[in-house]
Write an enzyme that holds these catalytic residues in place. Structure first.
Site, PDB file in Angstrom:
ATOM      1  N   ASP A 206       0.831  -1.210   0.000  1.00  0.00           N
ATOM      2  CA  ASP A 206       0.000   0.000   0.000  1.00  0.00           C
ATOM      3  C   ASP A 206       0.869   1.265   0.000  1.00  0.00           C
ATOM      4  OD1 ASP A 206      -2.853   0.934   0.539  1.00  0.00           O
ATOM      5  OD2 ASP A 206      -1.814   1.918   2.189  1.00  0.00           O
ATOM      6  N   GLU A 265       1.689  -0.528  -4.847  1.00  0.00           N
ATOM      7  CA  GLU A 265       0.640   0.422  -5.210  1.00  0.00           C
ATOM      8  C   GLU A 265       1.301   1.790  -5.272  1.00  0.00           C
ATOM      9  OE1 GLU A 265      -1.692   2.319  -2.486  1.00  0.00           O
ATOM     10  OE2 GLU A 265      -3.427   2.590  -3.761  1.00  0.00           O
TER      11      GLU A 265
END
Ligand code: TEU
Length: 549
Positions: A206, A265
């Site tokens: 993330d 990401e």
């Protein structure tokens, strides 16, 4: 078929556990719910969808301000989703089916209720103070610099107890970790080890380009944009040079376990994503360009050509059309025949070079849900409604049947079921040979049998870029020709490039048309029906198994 690692040849499926399948009737999906649906994902036969790995959005302990992306314990399972024993069972059951498990590690920030932050904020002398980014007030506003939160407002929160600000890229309940602190970095590596030791096959990282911030905390320069976060060039609050060394350390750790992967990401652009993936760095990095394109063959063609040029030697594209943060592409692209467009989009995602990521529900052509104001759960929706309902519409429960609770739950679902769940659901579509689901299934199983589609070269045929996407995928003697018509009218294209001689058999069509082609010297005329996705090959021998059934 291929000696390449699984994450370079497979199809990966994102599960947002909260909305996937509920096993205990509390209205929220859980790990045992995921286990109950593994045969749907891949039971080893072409009746199943056939995905090779599942990426699970966070199921770790979290107070849930950002629905699990605010973690208070990296090495446990939130009771809402089950237990560590449930996770171990999920790994066993998935591996038994040849499905690999990818976890979602949120290492840029923790929850404000993580013990580390509770200690850090308790006093300036606490040993964990420097695990987060604390600063004295500065200037009139007090905030140390002009950095903005992705979720709106300043990214600095005043803490009266120790009379300093702390930095949070997202919610105030998500304080950023200080990756320059060696103890933080070691703690993060131990999080990887904990889950690798329990059988995780990979990780989705993330906000992977946010780990380091400028050491001098300099103001970001302005940029043309519509609001706060978008009105800055993010050159000091992200994308710092130290990232490369951190990615090398992560990659080296993964390589000690063999055949393990990570996909980053990257909040930045495609150029940054390309910079971070490749030999010795992140195995994969998401290219989100497809989530930002209009429904135009030229737009997608340009995005692909640009990215193929940007990628380093050995880098692999990683395209997505939908995920838990973006409007579902069946809603984004809509059109007069949304199912037909969903099939064209699927064929593009699953036949381009690279590792495709599917988002749960896209395989049935699921649209965004309808959320009334009082039903909004996402902090983004609560803050910006109207018009922005936030991310809830793309997070509504998966409809498995047309029956009660859509087969998702026997309780009251945490978000409303989609109004069209009686028509758009797994069971109904499994019984319809022309459904979106059946087309995804055929595509995925065709891809498994085709070295060219799995890991072959990509060669665009650019005679008519504004009218259709046409490209070759080639591996050894096998060549696949893909033709995608983005329009509601039939099109006829004369390919400038000559195709290898012989009969090109159409082995898959999203509208069951049968027009074969004949290659050889000179030009080939290619016909596509309205909104048709089609695949041809000359390698349709029994041996190749490419008969598209
Ligand atoms: O998202 C990072 C990111 O790009 C999002 O901030 C996105 O811009 C936002 O969701 C608006 O669409 C990751 C997770 O995917 C997201 O769900 C989390 O909220 C966020 O990080 C913070 O962890």
């Amino acid at each position: 078929m291929s000696d390449r690692p699984w994450w370079q040849t497979g199809v990966i499926y994102q599960i947002y556990p909260r909305s996937f399948a509920d096993s205990d009737g509390d209205g929220t999906g859980d790990l045992r719910g995921v286990i109950s649906r593994l045969d749907y994902l891949n039971d080893g036969t072409p009746r199943s969808l056939g995905v090779d790995a599942i990426w699970l959005s966070p199921f770790f302990p979290s107070p849930g301000f950002d629905f699990g992306y605010d973690i208070s314990d990296y090495c446990a399972v939130d009771p809402l989703f089950g237990t560590l024993a449930d996770f171990d069972l999920l790994v066993t059951e998935a591996h038994r089916r040849g499905i690999r498990i990818i976890l979602d590690l949120v290492l840029n920030h923790t929850s404000h209720l993580h013990p580390w932050f509770v200690q850090s904020r308790s006093s300036m002398a606490n040993p964990k103070r420097d695990w987060y980014l604390w600063q004295d007030p500065k200037g009139k506003s007090g905030a140390p610099n002009n950095w903005q939160s992705v979720f709106g407002g300043r990214a600095w929160q005043w803490d009266p107890s120790t009379r300093q600000y702390y930095y949070h890229k997202f919610l105030t309940q998500q304080p950023d970790l200080n990756w320059r602190n060696g103890r933080v970095r070691r703690a993060m590596m131990n999080v990887f080890r904990f889950w690798l030791d329990r059988g995780a096959d990979g990780f989705r990282l993330d906000v992977v380009d946010g780990y380091f911030k400028d050491a001098l905390l300099r103001d970001n320069p302005p940029a043309p944009g519509i609001r706060g976060y978008e009105r800055q060039k993010h050159i000091f609050d992200a994308d710092q040079p130290e990232l490369i060394d951190a990615y090398r350390e992560i990659r080296a750790l993964l390589d000690t376990y063999g055949a393990r992967m990570a996909v980053g990401e990257v909040m930045g652009n495609a150029k940054q994503a390309a910079r971070f993936c490749g030999p010795g760095l992140l195995p994969l990095a998401f290219n989100f360009e497809f989530t930002r394109q209009s429904w135009s063959p030229a737009a997608f063609q340009n995005a692909v050509l640009r990215y193929e040029r940007l990628l380093p030697e050995g880098g692999l594209p990683c395209y997505v059309l939908s995920n838990h943060d973006n409007s579902r592409h069946a809603s984004r692209y809509g059109g007069q025949a949304p199912e037909a467009r969903a099939k064209v989009a699927a064929a593009m995602l699953l036949t381009l070079r690279g590792t495709p990521f599917l988002y749960q529900g896209e395989e049935i052509g699921m649209r965004d849900g309808r959320i009334r104001r009082l039903e909004i759960q996402d902090p983004l929706g609560k803050k910006y409604w109207p018009p922005n309902a936030g991310r809830d519409p793309c997070r509504t429960p998966i409809p498995w049947t047309a029956g009660p609770g859509a087969g998702f739950t026997s309780g009251n679902p945490w978000l409303p079921l989609n109004p069209d769940y009686r028509e758009i659901n797994v069971q109904t579509e499994r019984e319809d040979p022309d459904s979106v689901l059946e087309f995804y299934r055929k595509l995925i199983w065709l891809r498994k049998k085709s070295p060219a589609l799995q890991s072959g070269g990509y060669r665009p045929l650019l005679s008519h870029p504004d009218r259709a996407l046409v490209y070759l995928r080639e591996a050894g003697k096998q060549t696949m020709l893909v033709g995608l018509n983005f329009f509601e009218q039939p099109i006829q294209l004369t390919l400038e490039e000559s195709l290898s001689p012989g009969r090109w058999k159409k082995i898959l069509s999203s509208c069951n048309s049968q027009s074969d082609l004949h290659g050889g010297a000179g030009k080939t005329v290619l016909n596509l029906q309205p909104n048709e996705a089609a695949i041809w090959t000359t390698d349709y021998t029994e041996k190749s198994g490419l008969h598209g059934k």
